[in-house]
Motif scaffolding. Structure first.
Motif, mmCIF file in Angstrom:
data_model
loop_
_atom_site.group_PDB
_atom_site.id
_atom_site.type_symbol
_atom_site.label_atom_id
_atom_site.label_comp_id
_atom_site.label_asym_id
_atom_site.label_seq_id
_atom_site.Cartn_x
_atom_site.Cartn_y
_atom_site.Cartn_z
ATOM 1 N N GLU A 177 0.839 -1.187 0.000
ATOM 2 C CA GLU A 177 0.000 0.000 0.000
ATOM 3 C C GLU A 177 0.879 1.244 0.000
ATOM 4 O O GLU A 177 1.824 1.329 0.780
ATOM 5 N N PHE B 164 0.505 5.542 -0.044
ATOM 6 C CA PHE B 164 -0.339 6.720 0.089
ATOM 7 C C PHE B 164 0.495 7.937 -0.295
ATOM 8 O O PHE B 164 1.614 8.092 0.190
ATOM 9 N N MET C 131 -4.081 6.634 -3.156
ATOM 10 C CA MET C 131 -3.381 5.471 -2.647
ATOM 11 C C MET C 131 -3.480 4.356 -3.672
ATOM 12 O O MET C 131 -4.417 4.299 -4.461
ATOM 13 N N LEU D 180 -7.802 9.601 -2.005
ATOM 14 C CA LEU D 180 -7.791 9.741 -0.562
ATOM 15 C C LEU D 180 -8.658 10.915 -0.158
ATOM 16 O O LEU D 180 -8.577 11.993 -0.756
ATOM 17 N N ALA E 106 -1.834 7.254 7.757
ATOM 18 C CA ALA E 106 -2.380 6.847 6.467
ATOM 19 C C ALA E 106 -3.878 6.580 6.572
ATOM 20 O O ALA E 106 -4.650 6.908 5.657
ATOM 21 N N GLY F 202 -7.020 8.123 4.589
ATOM 22 C CA GLY F 202 -7.910 7.214 3.877
ATOM 23 C C GLY F 202 -9.358 7.272 4.316
ATOM 24 O O GLY F 202 -10.206 6.583 3.742
#
Length: 266
Positions: free
Chosen positions: A129, A131, A140, A149, A198, A202
Protein backbone atom coordinates in the motif's frame (compact mmCIF):
# COMPACT_ATOMS: atom_id res chain seq x y z
CA UNK A 1 18.95 21.92 -10.95
CA UNK A 2 15.70 22.51 -12.83
CA UNK A 3 12.73 20.94 -11.16
CA UNK A 4 9.11 20.13 -11.92
CA UNK A 5 6.37 18.68 -9.76
CA UNK A 6 6.19 15.58 -11.96
CA UNK A 7 9.93 15.05 -11.55
CA UNK A 8 9.60 15.21 -7.77
CA UNK A 9 6.72 12.71 -7.84
CA UNK A 10 8.66 10.30 -10.04
CA UNK A 11 11.72 10.60 -7.82
CA UNK A 12 9.68 9.98 -4.68
CA UNK A 13 8.24 6.81 -6.16
CA UNK A 14 11.71 5.71 -7.22
CA UNK A 15 12.87 6.18 -3.63
CA UNK A 16 9.93 4.16 -2.30
CA UNK A 17 10.61 1.39 -4.81
CA UNK A 18 14.28 1.31 -3.81
CA UNK A 19 13.37 1.15 -0.12
CA UNK A 20 10.93 -1.71 -0.74
CA UNK A 21 13.60 -3.70 -2.54
CA UNK A 22 16.07 -3.16 0.30
CA UNK A 23 13.66 -3.92 3.15
CA UNK A 24 11.46 -6.82 2.06
CA UNK A 25 14.23 -9.46 1.88
CA UNK A 26 14.99 -8.65 5.54
CA UNK A 27 11.44 -8.59 6.94
CA UNK A 28 10.54 -11.50 9.24
CA UNK A 29 14.07 -12.90 8.89
CA UNK A 30 15.50 -14.52 11.99
CA UNK A 31 18.87 -13.16 13.05
CA UNK A 32 18.60 -9.75 11.39
CA UNK A 33 21.08 -7.32 12.97
CA UNK A 34 19.35 -5.09 15.53
CA UNK A 35 20.93 -2.31 17.58
CA UNK A 36 19.28 -0.49 20.48
CA UNK A 37 19.25 3.32 20.47
CA UNK A 38 18.20 4.90 23.77
CA UNK A 39 15.63 7.70 23.67
CA UNK A 40 13.86 9.73 26.37
CA UNK A 41 10.57 7.88 26.07
CA UNK A 42 11.31 4.21 25.45
CA UNK A 43 14.04 1.96 26.77
CA UNK A 44 14.03 -0.20 23.64
CA UNK A 45 14.51 1.85 20.46
CA UNK A 46 15.80 -0.51 17.77
CA UNK A 47 17.48 0.15 14.46
CA UNK A 48 18.01 -2.73 12.06
CA UNK A 49 20.09 -3.58 9.03
CA UNK A 50 16.92 -2.96 6.99
CA UNK A 51 16.63 0.65 8.23
CA UNK A 52 20.18 1.37 7.16
CA UNK A 53 19.95 -0.49 3.85
CA UNK A 54 16.77 1.34 2.89
CA UNK A 55 18.12 4.79 3.64
CA UNK A 56 21.34 4.04 1.76
CA UNK A 57 19.29 2.89 -1.23
CA UNK A 58 17.19 6.06 -1.20
CA UNK A 59 20.24 8.29 -0.86
CA UNK A 60 21.80 6.56 -3.86
CA UNK A 61 18.72 7.34 -5.94
CA UNK A 62 18.86 10.98 -4.89
CA UNK A 63 22.55 11.24 -5.65
CA UNK A 64 21.84 10.01 -9.17
CA UNK A 65 18.65 11.99 -9.82
CA UNK A 66 18.66 15.03 -7.52
CA UNK A 67 22.24 15.71 -6.36
CA UNK A 68 21.56 19.39 -5.58
CA UNK A 69 18.74 18.68 -3.15
CA UNK A 70 19.31 18.42 0.58
CA UNK A 71 18.61 15.29 2.62
CA UNK A 72 17.48 14.81 6.21
CA UNK A 73 17.47 11.12 7.10
CA UNK A 74 16.91 9.36 10.39
CA UNK A 75 19.90 7.04 10.13
CA UNK A 76 22.54 9.08 8.28
CA UNK A 77 21.76 12.67 9.16
CA UNK A 78 21.77 15.80 7.07
CA UNK A 79 23.28 16.52 3.67
CA UNK A 80 23.08 20.24 2.75
CA UNK A 81 21.59 21.10 -0.61
CA UNK A 82 21.64 23.95 -3.12
CA UNK A 83 18.18 23.74 -4.67
CA UNK A 84 16.02 24.89 -1.77
CA UNK A 85 14.42 21.45 -1.50
CA UNK A 86 15.13 18.83 1.16
CA UNK A 87 14.15 15.16 1.11
CA UNK A 88 13.08 14.05 4.58
CA UNK A 89 13.47 10.29 4.96
CA UNK A 90 12.47 7.77 7.59
CA UNK A 91 13.46 4.41 6.10
CA UNK A 92 11.36 2.40 8.57
CA UNK A 93 8.94 4.28 10.76
CA UNK A 94 7.86 1.68 13.30
CA UNK A 95 11.02 -0.37 13.67
CA UNK A 96 9.61 -2.01 16.82
CA UNK A 97 6.73 -3.34 14.72
CA UNK A 98 9.22 -4.43 12.05
CA UNK A 99 11.26 -6.37 14.62
CA UNK A 100 8.07 -7.99 15.92
CA UNK A 101 6.99 -9.05 12.42
CA UNK A 102 3.91 -6.80 12.36
CA UNK A 103 3.17 -5.17 8.97
CA UNK A 104 2.29 -1.76 10.38
CA UNK A 105 5.65 -0.03 9.82
CA UNK A 106 6.22 2.13 6.79
CA UNK A 107 8.68 4.11 4.69
CA UNK A 108 8.24 7.88 4.98
CA UNK A 109 9.39 10.19 2.20
CA UNK A 110 8.73 13.93 2.11
CA UNK A 111 9.99 16.84 0.04
CA UNK A 112 10.18 20.15 1.89
CA UNK A 113 10.98 23.75 1.19
CA UNK A 114 11.35 26.57 3.72
CA UNK A 115 7.63 26.46 4.51
CA UNK A 116 7.50 22.72 5.26
CA UNK A 117 6.53 19.61 3.31
CA UNK A 118 5.08 20.08 -0.16
CA UNK A 119 4.73 16.40 -1.11
CA UNK A 120 4.89 13.11 0.74
CA UNK A 121 4.59 9.32 0.56
CA UNK A 122 3.69 6.75 3.20
CA UNK A 123 4.62 3.32 1.85
CA UNK A 124 3.92 -0.08 3.44
CA UNK A 125 5.97 -2.51 1.37
CA UNK A 126 4.73 -5.83 2.78
CA UNK A 127 1.05 -5.21 2.08
CA UNK A 128 1.94 -3.10 -0.98
CA UNK A 129 0.00 0.00 0.00
CA UNK A 130 1.29 3.43 -0.94
CA UNK A 131 -0.34 6.72 0.09
CA UNK A 132 0.72 9.98 -1.54
CA UNK A 133 -0.23 13.60 -1.24
CA UNK A 134 0.81 16.94 -2.69
CA UNK A 135 0.78 18.95 -5.94
CA UNK A 136 -2.96 18.34 -6.28
CA UNK A 137 -2.59 14.57 -5.78
CA UNK A 138 -4.19 12.58 -2.96
CA UNK A 139 -4.26 8.90 -3.91
CA UNK A 140 -3.38 5.47 -2.65
CA UNK A 141 -2.50 2.28 -4.47
CA UNK A 142 -2.76 -1.21 -3.04
CA UNK A 143 -4.05 -4.74 -3.60
CA UNK A 144 -7.47 -3.32 -4.55
CA UNK A 145 -6.03 -0.90 -7.09
CA UNK A 146 -5.91 2.90 -6.97
CA UNK A 147 -8.37 5.20 -5.25
CA UNK A 148 -8.58 8.80 -4.13
CA UNK A 149 -7.79 9.74 -0.56
CA UNK A 150 -10.26 11.79 1.43
CA UNK A 151 -10.50 12.26 5.17
CA UNK A 152 -13.79 11.70 7.02
CA UNK A 153 -14.48 15.37 7.54
CA UNK A 154 -16.24 16.78 10.56
CA UNK A 155 -17.74 14.64 13.29
CA UNK A 156 -18.17 15.00 17.06
CA UNK A 157 -15.39 13.79 19.34
CA UNK A 158 -17.92 11.41 20.92
CA UNK A 159 -18.08 9.58 17.57
CA UNK A 160 -14.34 9.70 16.84
CA UNK A 161 -11.68 7.02 16.51
CA UNK A 162 -8.39 8.11 18.09
CA UNK A 163 -4.93 6.59 17.70
CA UNK A 164 -1.51 6.97 19.26
CA UNK A 165 1.52 4.70 18.96
CA UNK A 166 2.50 4.27 22.61
CA UNK A 167 0.03 4.13 25.52
CA UNK A 168 2.43 6.35 27.49
CA UNK A 169 2.41 8.91 24.61
CA UNK A 170 5.45 10.72 26.09
CA UNK A 171 5.82 12.33 29.49
CA UNK A 172 3.30 11.77 32.26
CA UNK A 173 1.64 15.10 31.45
CA UNK A 174 1.49 14.29 27.75
CA UNK A 175 -0.06 10.92 28.53
CA UNK A 176 -2.63 12.60 30.75
CA UNK A 177 -3.47 15.02 27.93
CA UNK A 178 -4.00 12.19 25.47
CA UNK A 179 -6.20 10.27 27.89
CA UNK A 180 -8.31 13.37 28.45
CA UNK A 181 -9.08 13.39 24.71
CA UNK A 182 -9.43 9.64 24.26
CA UNK A 183 -11.73 9.42 27.26
CA UNK A 184 -14.30 11.40 25.29
CA UNK A 185 -13.88 9.46 22.03
CA UNK A 186 -15.81 6.41 20.86
CA UNK A 187 -12.77 4.25 20.14
CA UNK A 188 -9.07 4.42 21.06
CA UNK A 189 -6.41 2.19 19.53
CA UNK A 190 -2.62 1.97 19.84
CA UNK A 191 0.51 0.94 18.03
CA UNK A 192 0.25 1.59 14.28
CA UNK A 193 3.09 4.12 13.94
CA UNK A 194 2.86 5.92 10.58
CA UNK A 195 0.08 3.65 9.33
CA UNK A 196 -2.38 5.42 11.63
CA UNK A 197 -1.71 8.66 9.73
CA UNK A 198 -2.38 6.85 6.47
CA UNK A 199 -5.73 5.74 7.89
CA UNK A 200 -6.61 9.37 8.66
CA UNK A 201 -5.94 10.26 5.01
CA UNK A 202 -7.91 7.21 3.88
CA UNK A 203 -11.05 8.22 5.77
CA UNK A 204 -10.94 5.59 8.53
CA UNK A 205 -9.55 7.41 11.60
CA UNK A 206 -10.44 10.80 13.10
CA UNK A 207 -7.42 11.74 15.23
CA UNK A 208 -3.79 10.75 15.79
CA UNK A 209 -2.19 12.40 18.81
CA UNK A 210 1.50 11.93 19.59
CA UNK A 211 4.47 13.56 21.32
CA UNK A 212 8.24 13.43 21.00
CA UNK A 213 8.27 13.20 17.20
CA UNK A 214 11.11 14.20 14.90
CA UNK A 215 10.77 16.00 11.57
CA UNK A 216 11.28 12.74 9.67
CA UNK A 217 8.42 11.11 11.62
CA UNK A 218 5.77 13.63 10.59
CA UNK A 219 6.59 15.51 7.38
CA UNK A 220 5.35 12.81 5.00
CA UNK A 221 2.13 12.29 7.01
CA UNK A 222 1.52 16.05 7.00
CA UNK A 223 1.71 16.21 3.20
CA UNK A 224 -0.53 13.17 2.70
CA UNK A 225 -3.18 14.13 5.27
CA UNK A 226 -3.39 17.77 4.20
CA UNK A 227 -3.74 16.74 0.54
CA UNK A 228 -6.63 14.49 1.59
CA UNK A 229 -8.41 17.37 3.35
CA UNK A 230 -7.18 16.87 6.90
CA UNK A 231 -5.30 19.03 9.38
CA UNK A 232 -1.96 18.48 11.13
CA UNK A 233 -0.66 20.90 13.78
CA UNK A 234 1.12 20.92 17.06
CA UNK A 235 -0.93 20.82 20.27
CA UNK A 236 -1.24 24.62 20.23
CA UNK A 237 -2.48 24.75 16.65
CA UNK A 238 0.85 25.84 15.16
CA UNK A 239 3.09 24.22 12.53
CA UNK A 240 4.11 20.63 13.23
CA UNK A 241 6.69 19.92 10.54
CA UNK A 242 9.61 20.10 12.98
CA UNK A 243 8.01 17.37 15.12
CA UNK A 244 7.31 17.47 18.84
CA UNK A 245 3.69 17.24 19.97
CA UNK A 246 1.42 16.54 17.01
CA UNK A 247 -2.31 16.18 16.39
CA UNK A 248 -3.60 15.00 13.01
CA UNK A 249 -7.32 15.38 12.41
CA UNK A 250 -9.83 14.31 9.77
CA UNK A 251 -11.83 17.52 10.12
CA UNK A 252 -12.02 20.92 11.78
CA UNK A 253 -14.50 19.71 14.40
CA UNK A 254 -12.27 16.92 15.71
CA UNK A 255 -9.22 19.16 15.54
CA UNK A 256 -10.86 21.96 17.53
CA UNK A 257 -12.20 19.55 20.14
CA UNK A 258 -8.78 17.92 20.60
CA UNK A 259 -6.95 21.26 20.85
CA UNK A 260 -9.46 22.54 23.39
CA UNK A 261 -8.53 19.65 25.68
CA UNK A 262 -4.82 19.42 24.88
CA UNK A 263 -4.33 23.16 25.43
CA UNK A 264 -5.10 22.67 29.10
CA UNK A 265 -1.93 20.59 29.42
CA UNK A 266 0.56 22.67 27.35
Amino acid sequence: MACSNSEIVKTAHALADAARSAILPLFRVDGIAVENKADPYNVYDPVTAADKAAEKAMRAVLEARRPDDGILGEEFGTKPGKSGLTWVLDPIDGTRAFVAGAPTWGVLIAVSDDSGPVYGLIDQPYIAERFEGGFGRAVMTGPQGERSLRTRGNRPLAEATVFTTFPEVGTQAEGDAFRAVSGQARLTRYGLDCYAYALVAGGHVDLVIEAGLKAYDIQAPIAVIEAAGGIVTDWSGGPAHEGGRVVAAAGQQQHAAALDILSRFV
